[in-house]
Design a protein around this motif. Structure first.
Motif, PDB file in Angstrom:
ATOM      1  N   LEU A  75       0.865  -1.179   0.000  1.00 62.01           N
ATOM      2  CA  LEU A  75       0.000   0.000   0.000  1.00 62.01           C
ATOM      3  C   LEU A  75       0.900   1.226   0.000  1.00 62.01           C
ATOM      4  CD1 LEU A  75      -2.764   1.409   0.293  1.00 62.01           C
ATOM      5  CD2 LEU A  75      -2.456   1.237   2.779  1.00 62.01           C
ATOM      6  N   ALA A  76       0.813   2.007  -1.071  1.00 58.65           N
ATOM      7  CA  ALA A  76       1.571   3.254  -1.139  1.00 58.65           C
ATOM      8  C   ALA A  76       0.833   4.316  -0.328  1.00 58.65           C
ATOM      9  CB  ALA A  76       1.713   3.706  -2.588  1.00 58.65           C
ATOM     10  N   VAL A  77       1.569   4.975   0.563  1.00 58.86           N
ATOM     11  CA  VAL A  77       0.992   6.002   1.429  1.00 58.86           C
ATOM     12  C   VAL A  77       1.769   7.291   1.234  1.00 58.86           C
ATOM     13  CG1 VAL A  77       0.576   6.691   3.816  1.00 58.86           C
ATOM     14  CG2 VAL A  77       0.232   4.316   3.139  1.00 58.86           C
ATOM     15  N   ARG A  78       1.028   8.363   0.975  1.00 61.04           N
ATOM     16  CA  ARG A  78       1.631   9.697   0.900  1.00 61.04           C
ATOM     17  C   ARG A  78       1.191  10.444   2.156  1.00 61.04           C
ATOM     18  NH1 ARG A  78      -0.763  11.649  -3.410  1.00 61.04           N
ATOM     19  NH2 ARG A  78       0.786  10.818  -4.836  1.00 61.04           N
ATOM     20  N   PHE A  79       2.142  10.655   3.067  1.00 62.38           N
ATOM     21  CA  PHE A  79       1.856  11.394   4.286  1.00 62.38           C
ATOM     22  C   PHE A  79       1.973  12.889   4.010  1.00 62.38           C
ATOM     23  CE2 PHE A  79       3.454   7.378   6.186  1.00 62.38           C
ATOM     24  CZ  PHE A  79       2.364   7.076   6.986  1.00 62.38           C
ATOM     25  N   HIS A  80       1.004  13.645   4.506  1.00 61.60           N
ATOM     26  CA  HIS A  80       1.021  15.105   4.471  1.00 61.60           C
ATOM     27  C   HIS A  80       1.144  15.545   5.925  1.00 61.60           C
ATOM     28  CE1 HIS A  80      -0.607  15.171   0.292  1.00 61.60           C
ATOM     29  NE2 HIS A  80      -1.141  14.030   0.688  1.00 61.60           N
ATOM     30  N   PHE A  81       2.216  16.247   6.283  1.00 65.12           N
ATOM     31  CA  PHE A  81       2.421  16.591   7.688  1.00 65.12           C
ATOM     32  C   PHE A  81       3.109  17.947   7.813  1.00 65.12           C
ATOM     33  CE2 PHE A  81       5.948  14.048   6.167  1.00 65.12           C
ATOM     34  CZ  PHE A  81       7.075  14.751   6.571  1.00 65.12           C
ATOM     35  N   GLY A  82       3.064  18.489   9.028  1.00 62.32           N
ATOM     36  CA  GLY A  82       3.708  19.770   9.292  1.00 62.32           C
ATOM     37  C   GLY A  82       2.876  20.962   8.882  1.00 62.32           C
ATOM     38  N   ASP A 104      -2.075  17.569  14.239  1.00 63.37           N
ATOM     39  CA  ASP A 104      -1.628  17.492  15.622  1.00 63.37           C
ATOM     40  C   ASP A 104      -2.747  17.897  16.558  1.00 63.37           C
ATOM     41  OD1 ASP A 104       0.979  16.621  15.226  1.00 63.37           O
ATOM     42  OD2 ASP A 104       1.653  18.640  14.759  1.00 63.37           O
ATOM     43  N   ALA A 105      -2.819  17.195  17.691  1.00 66.33           N
ATOM     44  CA  ALA A 105      -3.792  17.536  18.720  1.00 66.33           C
ATOM     45  C   ALA A 105      -3.355  18.823  19.408  1.00 66.33           C
ATOM     46  CB  ALA A 105      -3.891  16.405  19.738  1.00 66.33           C
ATOM     47  N   PRO A 106      -4.306  19.597  19.897  1.00 68.61           N
ATOM     48  CA  PRO A 106      -3.922  20.823  20.598  1.00 68.61           C
ATOM     49  C   PRO A 106      -3.143  20.515  21.866  1.00 68.61           C
ATOM     50  CG  PRO A 106      -6.282  20.423  20.788  1.00 68.61           C
ATOM     51  CD  PRO A 106      -5.739  19.387  19.852  1.00 68.61           C
ATOM     52  N   TYR A 107      -2.257  21.409  22.239  1.00 72.78           N
ATOM     53  CA  TYR A 107      -1.423  21.233  23.420  1.00 72.78           C
ATOM     54  C   TYR A 107      -2.121  21.849  24.626  1.00 72.78           C
ATOM     55  CZ  TYR A 107       2.228  22.046  26.815  1.00 72.78           C
ATOM     56  OH  TYR A 107       2.949  22.084  27.963  1.00 72.78           O
ATOM     57  N   TYR A 108      -2.229  21.102  25.685  1.00 72.20           N
ATOM     58  CA  TYR A 108      -2.758  21.600  26.943  1.00 72.20           C
ATOM     59  C   TYR A 108      -1.733  21.337  28.023  1.00 72.20           C
ATOM     60  CZ  TYR A 108      -7.221  21.690  24.547  1.00 72.20           C
ATOM     61  OH  TYR A 108      -8.216  21.938  23.657  1.00 72.20           O
ATOM     62  N   ASN A 109      -1.482  22.307  28.862  1.00 73.60           N
ATOM     63  CA  ASN A 109      -0.557  22.152  29.971  1.00 73.60           C
ATOM     64  C   ASN A 109      -1.303  21.439  31.090  1.00 73.60           C
ATOM     65  OD1 ASN A 109       1.188  22.332  32.094  1.00 73.60           O
ATOM     66  ND2 ASN A 109       1.745  24.465  31.710  1.00 73.60           N
ATOM     67  N   VAL A 163       1.311   4.369  11.889  1.00 70.21           N
ATOM     68  CA  VAL A 163       2.014   5.332  12.743  1.00 70.21           C
ATOM     69  C   VAL A 163       3.520   5.057  12.733  1.00 70.21           C
ATOM     70  CG1 VAL A 163       2.299   6.153  15.121  1.00 70.21           C
ATOM     71  CG2 VAL A 163       0.003   5.827  14.173  1.00 70.21           C
ATOM     72  N   GLY A 164       3.901   3.803  12.720  1.00 70.51           N
ATOM     73  CA  GLY A 164       5.314   3.454  12.647  1.00 70.51           C
ATOM     74  C   GLY A 164       5.981   3.980  11.388  1.00 70.51           C
ATOM     75  N   HIS A 165       5.294   3.859  10.261  1.00 69.34           N
ATOM     76  CA  HIS A 165       5.837   4.392   9.005  1.00 69.34           C
ATOM     77  C   HIS A 165       5.878   5.915   9.038  1.00 69.34           C
ATOM     78  CE1 HIS A 165       6.513   0.949   6.294  1.00 69.34           C
ATOM     79  NE2 HIS A 165       5.652   0.345   7.106  1.00 69.34           N
ATOM     80  N   LEU A 166       4.874   6.532   9.653  1.00 67.04           N
ATOM     81  CA  LEU A 166       4.883   7.988   9.801  1.00 67.04           C
ATOM     82  C   LEU A 166       6.074   8.422  10.640  1.00 67.04           C
ATOM     83  CD1 LEU A 166       3.637  10.799   9.505  1.00 67.04           C
ATOM     84  CD2 LEU A 166       2.119  10.226  11.437  1.00 67.04           C
ATOM     85  N   ARG A 167       6.414   7.644  11.674  1.00 67.04           N
ATOM     86  CA  ARG A 167       7.554   7.977  12.541  1.00 67.04           C
ATOM     87  C   ARG A 167       8.889   7.920  11.802  1.00 67.04           C
ATOM     88  NH1 ARG A 167       4.885   5.288  17.634  1.00 67.04           N
ATOM     89  NH2 ARG A 167       4.175   7.209  18.621  1.00 67.04           N
ATOM     90  N   ASP A 168       8.933   7.259  10.644  1.00 70.34           N
ATOM     91  CA  ASP A 168      10.140   7.285   9.825  1.00 70.34           C
ATOM     92  C   ASP A 168      10.407   8.694   9.283  1.00 70.34           C
ATOM     93  OD1 ASP A 168      10.459   4.553  10.197  1.00 70.34           O
ATOM     94  OD2 ASP A 168       9.584   4.026   8.248  1.00 70.34           O
ATOM     95  N   HIS A 169       9.359   9.530   9.239  1.00 73.31           N
ATOM     96  CA  HIS A 169       9.460  10.855   8.649  1.00 73.31           C
ATOM     97  C   HIS A 169       9.276  11.993   9.660  1.00 73.31           C
ATOM     98  CE1 HIS A 169       9.094   8.725   4.853  1.00 73.31           C
ATOM     99  NE2 HIS A 169       7.970   8.191   5.278  1.00 73.31           N
ATOM    100  N   ASN A 226       8.561  13.031  14.110  1.00 69.92           N
ATOM    101  CA  ASN A 226       8.414  12.690  15.524  1.00 69.92           C
ATOM    102  C   ASN A 226       6.944  12.871  15.888  1.00 69.92           C
ATOM    103  OD1 ASN A 226       8.811  12.104  18.193  1.00 69.92           O
ATOM    104  ND2 ASN A 226       9.782  14.055  18.683  1.00 69.92           N
ATOM    105  N   VAL A 227       6.226  11.783  16.049  1.00 65.15           N
ATOM    106  CA  VAL A 227       4.784  11.811  16.254  1.00 65.15           C
ATOM    107  C   VAL A 227       4.474  11.935  17.740  1.00 65.15           C
ATOM    108  CG1 VAL A 227       2.640  10.537  15.915  1.00 65.15           C
ATOM    109  CG2 VAL A 227       4.451  10.382  14.224  1.00 65.15           C
TER     110      VAL A 227
END
Length: 120
Positions: free
Chosen positions: A7-14, A103-108, A47-53, A55-56
């Protein structure tokens, strides 16, 4: 291994989603390709493949685009292994699964819930 077994996956991130009326765009992001053995497609594998590209972080949301649809009406959330397998079944004949990272919102968590910081 045969290409049909992958399965070819194109991740869009950042980047992030922006809505313009009834249109949605993913802007300021990057792209990276991965190839996942269809026999191993699962949420941890994706998620493991995403972590190759990238830091999740915990709480990251993954959306995939249903083929032939647009971002405003075709995004599906990858919530579990079953959703990942459905995506793999839909993406056929050397197609590419487009997965968008939100990305999920950051809460302190050190602050009491009733006293959230004021952003001014």
């Amino acid at each position: 291994m045969d290409l049909l077994d992958m399965l070819a996956v194109r991740f869009h991130f950042g980047g992030h989603f922006v809505n313009h009326g009834n249109k949605r765009e993913y802007i300021r992001g990057r792209e990276a390709m991965s190839y996942i053995d269809r026999d191993k497609v699962s949420l941890p594998e994706v998620v493991g493949h995403l972590r190759d590209h990238l830091n999740v972080s915990e709480g990251v949301l993954l959306h995939w685009l249903f083929p032939g649809m647009e971002l405003h009406d075709g995004l599906r959330v990858l919530v579990d292994d079953r959703a990942c397998q459905f995506m793999s079944d839909i993406i056929v004949e050397l197609g590419v699964a487009d997965i968008f990272v939100e990305d999920a919102p950051y809460y302190n968590t050190d602050l009491p819930s009733r006293s959230l910081p004021c952003l001014t």
